[in-house]
Design a protein around this motif. Structure first.
Motif, short mmCIF file in Angstrom:
data_model
loop_
_atom_site.label_atom_id
_atom_site.label_comp_id
_atom_site.label_asym_id
_atom_site.label_seq_id
_atom_site.Cartn_x
_atom_site.Cartn_y
_atom_site.Cartn_z
N LEU A 77 -19.42 -20.77 -5.93
CA LEU A 77 -18.12 -20.52 -6.91
C LEU A 77 -18.13 -20.55 -7.69
O LEU A 77 -17.55 -21.39 -8.92
CB LEU A 77 -17.33 -22.25 -6.11
CG LEU A 77 -16.43 -22.32 -4.85
CD1 LEU A 77 -16.19 -23.21 -4.37
CD2 LEU A 77 -15.50 -20.87 -5.51
N THR A 78 -19.47 -20.99 -8.97
CA THR A 78 -19.92 -20.68 -10.17
C THR A 78 -20.71 -19.65 -10.86
O THR A 78 -21.55 -19.45 -11.51
CB THR A 78 -20.78 -22.30 -10.48
OG1 THR A 78 -21.72 -21.69 -9.92
CG2 THR A 78 -19.88 -23.31 -9.35
N LEU A 79 -19.90 -18.42 -10.11
CA LEU A 79 -20.84 -16.59 -10.75
C LEU A 79 -20.16 -16.70 -11.17
O LEU A 79 -19.13 -15.91 -11.13
CB LEU A 79 -21.01 -15.75 -9.33
CG LEU A 79 -21.06 -14.72 -9.25
CD1 LEU A 79 -22.86 -14.66 -9.30
CD2 LEU A 79 -20.95 -13.92 -7.86
N THR A 80 -20.67 -16.78 -12.69
CA THR A 80 -19.80 -16.20 -13.85
C THR A 80 -19.69 -14.94 -14.58
O THR A 80 -18.71 -14.45 -14.41
CB THR A 80 -19.87 -17.50 -14.94
OG1 THR A 80 -21.84 -17.23 -15.30
CG2 THR A 80 -20.25 -19.16 -14.11
N THR A 81 -20.56 -15.08 -14.79
CA THR A 81 -21.30 -13.63 -15.62
C THR A 81 -20.42 -12.47 -15.12
O THR A 81 -19.39 -11.65 -16.02
CB THR A 81 -22.92 -13.64 -16.35
OG1 THR A 81 -22.94 -14.60 -16.16
CG2 THR A 81 -22.15 -12.58 -17.25
N ALA A 82 -20.28 -11.76 -13.52
CA ALA A 82 -20.03 -10.44 -13.26
C ALA A 82 -18.77 -10.62 -13.42
O ALA A 82 -17.74 -10.13 -13.17
CB ALA A 82 -20.73 -10.33 -12.19
N PHE A 83 -18.73 -11.97 -12.54
CA PHE A 83 -17.11 -11.26 -12.49
C PHE A 83 -15.97 -11.67 -13.99
O PHE A 83 -15.14 -11.12 -13.93
CB PHE A 83 -16.42 -13.75 -11.88
CG PHE A 83 -16.71 -12.57 -10.81
CD1 PHE A 83 -15.10 -13.45 -9.78
CD2 PHE A 83 -17.10 -11.87 -9.90
CE1 PHE A 83 -14.84 -12.66 -7.72
CE2 PHE A 83 -17.20 -12.01 -8.29
CZ PHE A 83 -16.09 -12.42 -7.58
N ILE A 84 -16.65 -12.27 -14.80
CA ILE A 84 -15.90 -12.35 -16.19
C ILE A 84 -15.59 -11.43 -16.91
O ILE A 84 -14.89 -10.90 -17.46
CB ILE A 84 -16.42 -13.33 -17.14
CG1 ILE A 84 -16.44 -14.97 -16.90
CG2 ILE A 84 -15.89 -12.88 -18.35
CD1 ILE A 84 -17.02 -15.82 -17.51
N PHE A 85 -16.70 -10.63 -16.50
CA PHE A 85 -17.16 -9.31 -16.76
C PHE A 85 -16.49 -8.22 -16.47
O PHE A 85 -15.17 -7.77 -17.29
CB PHE A 85 -18.75 -8.53 -16.77
CG PHE A 85 -19.00 -7.19 -17.10
CD1 PHE A 85 -18.97 -5.71 -16.19
CD2 PHE A 85 -18.46 -6.94 -18.96
CE1 PHE A 85 -19.01 -5.17 -16.41
CE2 PHE A 85 -18.61 -4.77 -18.31
CZ PHE A 85 -19.13 -4.53 -17.70
N PHE A 86 -16.47 -8.07 -15.39
CA PHE A 86 -15.08 -6.95 -14.28
C PHE A 86 -13.46 -7.61 -14.92
O PHE A 86 -12.87 -6.68 -14.68
CB PHE A 86 -15.43 -7.06 -12.71
CG PHE A 86 -16.19 -6.53 -12.15
CD1 PHE A 86 -17.54 -7.14 -11.44
CD2 PHE A 86 -16.19 -5.45 -12.21
CE1 PHE A 86 -18.48 -5.90 -11.30
CE2 PHE A 86 -17.37 -4.46 -12.06
CZ PHE A 86 -18.59 -4.62 -11.33
N GLY A 87 -13.27 -9.01 -14.82
CA GLY A 87 -12.04 -9.41 -15.02
C GLY A 87 -11.39 -8.83 -16.40
O GLY A 87 -10.84 -8.69 -16.49
N VAL A 88 -12.15 -9.12 -17.32
CA VAL A 88 -12.49 -8.39 -18.50
C VAL A 88 -11.64 -6.95 -19.23
O VAL A 88 -10.61 -6.44 -19.15
CB VAL A 88 -13.17 -9.61 -20.04
CG1 VAL A 88 -13.12 -8.39 -21.28
CG2 VAL A 88 -13.01 -10.46 -20.34
N VAL A 89 -12.54 -6.15 -18.33
CA VAL A 89 -13.02 -4.96 -17.61
C VAL A 89 -11.30 -4.28 -17.63
O VAL A 89 -10.74 -3.78 -18.09
CB VAL A 89 -13.79 -4.19 -17.61
CG1 VAL A 89 -13.30 -3.08 -17.06
CG2 VAL A 89 -14.40 -4.40 -17.78
#
Lengths: 131, 93, 464
Positions: free
Chosen positions: C250-262
């Motif tokens: 539940l702490t998979l941060t970088t990929a999800f933040i990147f996809f979310g912002v894009v």
């Protein structure tokens, strides 16, 4: 189509149906079950559609009757799967092995599932041929 | 034409990679297969049918089979929604 | 008790085709909503064993507060859609209601189950009935959208199936609680994780996988458009969160933040240039999904709370916007923004409430969840907050384009039937209510987040 094809398909069609229904009925003893049995039964009807016309296949089983059968069979199947422990306790035949009336509710479920799969495939084939 | 070749090649590469990952001695041992061993040893006793596939499909996991029948039913309803051509009309070319 | 909701919906789909009465579908969606509300209020976690077999052998349904939270939203939306489409769909109505009941049954099954292959089966029921609904009006837009959706959706479902087969081959069990115990983080397991994530990301239209969504929403009837932008998207995000829960990631941060912002940026920018109002709303939904993905990917507890609150708000706002624009389309039969001009006071107030909540103006519910997202992302990286605020401003920009159809001086007054106005008014009222009293929304969201973070309670309840 040709006379040879028509005669042979008319002669072999009952045996295909018999094979399909046998595989559905004995799903708890031999490999098979509802889905392969339904496929074999419907391929017999597809043979009649190819060699004769759609009208002759419709004389065997009508399309509106297929709709009604599908709805009723689906209802009964859903009810049996919901109340499965009740059915398993009431349909006990003892533990006779390798006979037709052996597994508790699998026999009825195979029949119903085979009927449902067969009517669904039948409606799909009719629609594809009607284009 | 180039797009079709590129698309087909990429699909082939992806699925070959996936298949090689899956079949790399994952399905070859009895190490983790407790549930499958239980089905094989006790399937006949608990359900009364010698066909273990039928007992798994219709007894242990009957709910998934009901779901599959519903998928068949939905596909038939969906095809009926798409039925454009009535029995009497014929479209020209 | 909970399995009767899905059975009721499936049986009512069969009955709809036989008896052709609308009341069956409305009754069954309302009954499922009431049953699930009662289950959310009175029980903590409940398991249902099918056929009486214990968990690793048979199928078990686990209704923890997270799944029940999603199920409440889905059945509520589908009840409103059933009311709305009594007047919107005029011909072949019984087929539409049968497909709607099957779609709701599939959505409910995904959110309530505790067995990963069962989740795939219900995901297939939902996918196939949605392919059929997209092509309901048989015109050119609908068939093109349905074809694109069908091909891409079938490929994504096969990705999920391959991931599940890989997980079964590695661990030997298909039960979610059993999988939590047996999973380690070596490369074969992570391949399965990635595959299942891609499959669910198709359904919720995150950016590399969003290509089907505008064409599909352009072709569907408006009630089905409501369900696609609210419920299907929520189930995509539920699937992603559940698979992260199973894998303890539940702490998979970088990929999800990147996809979310894009997703946020591209969705908002592409929504600015649309002329067709249905496509504009589809792109706005894609942009809101970007907010949710970024919030869930932050990995902290406040990130999860803000993400789930934004799921709730996204459902209310998108349903309100689609319903009110649908009333306009029902009356004028036009969908391009430079040709619609109507005058109707109720619809004007409802649409402006929707647009102001979408942009995050205070006093409406969008402000609550967006403020939570801003504060949660401030702890991780302040540039994320800047991007989120800028995208909110762009959201207000294209929202003003939608409202401008009501301010044309040459507009004609339209009358809308009451059955279509009731969902609009109810949703607008809920938007204002949650905006003024945010504790109502928090009392739904906090138990869900607590259930998600509390893995031991889940394991001990299911496996005994």
């Amino acid at each position: 189509m040709d006379v040879i094809i028509r005669t042979v398909s008319k002669a072999i069609f009952p045996f295909i149906l018999l094979l399909g229904v046998f595989i559905i009925f004995h799903g708890h003893l031999t490999p098979g079950g509802s889905f392969p049995g339904a496929a074999i039964t419907i391929s017999g009807i597809a043979l009649i559609i190819i060699s004769y016309s759609l009208k002759k296949a419709e004389r065997i089983i009508n399309e509106e009757n297929a709709h009604k059968i599908e709805a009723i069979v689906a209802l009964i199947l859903a009810l049996i799967v919901i109340y499965e422990p009740v059915f398993r306790n009431y349909i006990k035949y003892g533990t006779r092995l390798f006979e037709l009336w052996s597994a508790q509710q699998i026999l009825f479920l195979n029949l119903l599932g085979g009927a449902m799969a067969a009517t669904a495939l039948l409606l799909i084939i009719f629609l594809m041929v009607k284009e | 034409m180039m797009k079709k070749i590129a698309f087909t090649l990429s699909l082939i590469v992806i699925f070959t990679f996936l298949f090689s990952v899956i079949s790399s001695d994952i399905f070859a041992s009895w190490k983790n297969k407790d549930v499958a061993r239980y089905y094989l040893e006790n399937g006949l006793k608990k359900t009364g049918s010698p066909n273990i596939v039928s007992s798994v499909v219709w007894d242990f996991r009957a709910f998934d089979t009901l779901g599959e029948e519903t998928v068949l039913f939905t596909a038939a309803v969906g095809i009926f929604t798409l039925m454009i051509f009535g029995p009497k009309k014929k479209k020209k070319a | 008790m909970l399995e009767y909701t899905v059975f009721l919906l499936i049986i009512s789909a069969f009955l709809m085709l036989a008896f052709k009465k609308d009341l069956i579908a409305i009754f069954s969606t309302a009954a499922s909503f009431i049953i699930i509300c009662m289950a959310f209020l009175f029980k903590n976690i409940e398991t249902v064993r099918f056929g009486g077999w214990a968990p690793p052998l048979g199928i078990v349904w686990v209704a923890d507060k997270f799944g029940l939270f999603i199920a409440i939203l889905i059945t509520g939306v589908s009840f409103l859609v059933a009311l709305y489409s009594t007047k919107y769909i005029k011909e072949k109505k019984h087929r539409f209601y049968a497909l709607l009941c099957l779609l709701t049954a599939g959505l409910l099954g995904v959110s309530l189950t505790g067995d990963i292959f069962n989740m795939y089966v219900f995901f297939e029921i939902m996918s196939i009935s949605s392919y059929a609904i997209v092509s309901f009006f048989l015109d050119k837009d609908a068939i093109e959208g349905a074809l694109k959706y069908l091909i891409i959706g079938s490929l994504s479902s096969s990705f999920i199936l391959i991931g599940i087969a890989l997980l079964y081959g590695l661990t030997g069990t298909l039960n979610m609680a059993d999988l939590v115990i047996k999973i380690s983080h070596t490369p074969p397991y992570l391949t399965a994780f990635g595959l299942i994530l891609i499959g669910f990301a198709f359904k919720s239209a995150i950016i590399p996988f969003h290509a089907w969504k505008p064409d599909a929403i352009q072709g569907t009837p408006i009630p089905a458009g409501i369900i696609f932008t609210t419920a299907s998207v929520t189930i995509g995000i539920y699937g992603i969160t559940r698979i992260m829960f199973i894998f303890n990631l539940l702490t998979l941060t970088t990929a999800f933040i990147f996809f979310g912002v894009v997703t946020m940026i591209i969705g908002a920018i592409l929504a600015l240039i649309q002329i067709n109002v249905k496509r504009m709303l589809a792109y706005s939904c894609i942009s809101q999904v970007g907010y949710i993905t970024m919030a869930i990917g932050l990995g902290t507890r406040s990130g999860l709370i803000s993400g789930f609150y934004h799921i709730l708000n996204n459902i209310l706002i998108e349903a309100l916007l689609f319903a009110s624009i649908g009333c306009v389309i029902y009356a004028t039969k036009e969908t391009s923004l430079d040709k619609i001009s109507v005058k109707n006071n109720t619809l004007l107030i409802a649409t402006s409430i929707g647009i102001l909540s979408l942009a995050g103006v205070p006093l409406f519910n969008g402000f609550v969840s967006k403020w939570l997202i801003y504060t949660a992302s401030l702890e991780v990286n302040p540039s994320l907050t800047v991007i989120a605020v800028v995208i909110s401003a762009i959201t207000l920009a294209y929202g003003v384009k939608i409202i401008s159809i009501f301010f044309n001086p040459s507009g004609k007054t339209i009358k809308i039937p009451k059955a279509m106005l009731v969902p609009v008014v109810v949703l607008a009222f809920l938007c204002i209510l949650i905006g003024i009293f945010p504790h109502i929304g928090l009392s739904l969201v906090e138990p869900a987040v607590n259930a998600l973070l509390n893995q031991n309670h889940y394991l001990t309840t299911v496996l005994g």
